[in-house]
Motif scaffolding. Structure first.
Motif, short mmCIF file in Angstrom:
data_model
loop_
_atom_site.label_atom_id
_atom_site.label_comp_id
_atom_site.label_asym_id
_atom_site.label_seq_id
_atom_site.Cartn_x
_atom_site.Cartn_y
_atom_site.Cartn_z
N PRO A 1 1.87 -1.40 -1.90
CA PRO A 1 3.16 -1.67 -2.52
C PRO A 1 4.18 -0.55 -2.26
N LEU A 2 3.72 0.71 -2.31
CA LEU A 2 4.65 1.82 -2.07
C LEU A 2 5.14 1.81 -0.62
N SER A 3 4.26 1.56 0.30
CA SER A 3 4.65 1.50 1.72
C SER A 3 5.66 0.39 1.95
N LYS A 4 5.49 -0.73 1.25
CA LYS A 4 6.43 -1.84 1.39
C LYS A 4 7.81 -1.43 0.86
N ARG A 5 7.84 -0.78 -0.30
CA ARG A 5 9.12 -0.34 -0.86
C ARG A 5 9.82 0.67 0.05
N LEU A 6 9.04 1.50 0.73
CA LEU A 6 9.61 2.52 1.61
C LEU A 6 9.84 2.02 3.04
N ASN A 7 9.62 0.72 3.25
CA ASN A 7 9.80 0.09 4.57
C ASN A 7 8.95 0.74 5.66
N GLU A 8 7.73 1.12 5.31
CA GLU A 8 6.83 1.71 6.29
C GLU A 8 6.12 0.60 7.06
N GLN A 9 6.19 0.67 8.38
CA GLN A 9 5.48 -0.28 9.22
C GLN A 9 5.17 0.39 10.55
N GLY A 10 4.23 -0.17 11.27
CA GLY A 10 3.87 0.40 12.56
C GLY A 10 2.48 -0.02 13.00
N LEU A 11 2.13 0.42 14.19
CA LEU A 11 0.85 0.08 14.80
C LEU A 11 -0.10 1.27 14.70
N VAL A 12 -1.30 1.00 14.17
CA VAL A 12 -2.37 2.00 14.11
C VAL A 12 -3.45 1.53 15.09
N VAL A 13 -3.92 2.41 15.94
CA VAL A 13 -5.06 2.07 16.79
C VAL A 13 -6.22 2.94 16.33
N LEU A 14 -7.30 2.27 15.96
CA LEU A 14 -8.48 2.96 15.46
C LEU A 14 -9.60 2.88 16.47
N ARG A 15 -10.37 3.93 16.55
CA ARG A 15 -11.58 3.95 17.37
C ARG A 15 -12.72 3.74 16.38
N VAL A 16 -13.44 2.60 16.54
CA VAL A 16 -14.45 2.19 15.57
C VAL A 16 -15.80 2.08 16.26
N TYR A 17 -16.83 2.66 15.64
CA TYR A 17 -18.19 2.57 16.18
C TYR A 17 -18.87 1.37 15.53
N ILE A 18 -19.16 0.35 16.35
CA ILE A 18 -19.78 -0.88 15.88
C ILE A 18 -21.28 -0.81 16.17
N GLU A 19 -22.07 -0.96 15.13
CA GLU A 19 -23.53 -0.95 15.27
C GLU A 19 -24.02 -2.27 15.86
#
Length: 74
Positions: A1-19
């Motif tokens: 909710p706070l990020s929405k009020r502050l108009n925060e948006q963007g792309l996150v790229v995560l490196r995930v280890y899948i078992e």
């Protein structure tokens, strides 16, 4: 909710280890959205997801994958 009020948006790229069983055991931010709140929300989310594991020689094998998460306000 706070990020929405502050108009925060963007792309996150995560490196995930899948078992081999399809669970994620580790994750780290590869490319930040520029907002710590969004990056942390993405990290917590991908660790709860179930995945189809990669295969090598027809057998499931644990490996790293890049997972993009795009936060867009509509």
């Amino acid at each position: 909710p706070l990020s929405k009020r502050l108009n925060e948006q963007g792309l996150v790229v995560l490196r995930v280890y899948i078992e081999a069983d399809g669970t994620a055991s580790k994750a780290e931010v590869r490319t930040s959205s520029g907002y710590e709140r969004l990056d942390q929300a993405a990290l917590q989310t991908v660790l709860r997801w179930r995945y189809v594991p990669g295969k090598r020689g027809g057998a499931p094998e644990a490996m790293w994958f890049n997972v993009p998460i795009n936060f867009v306000l509509e």
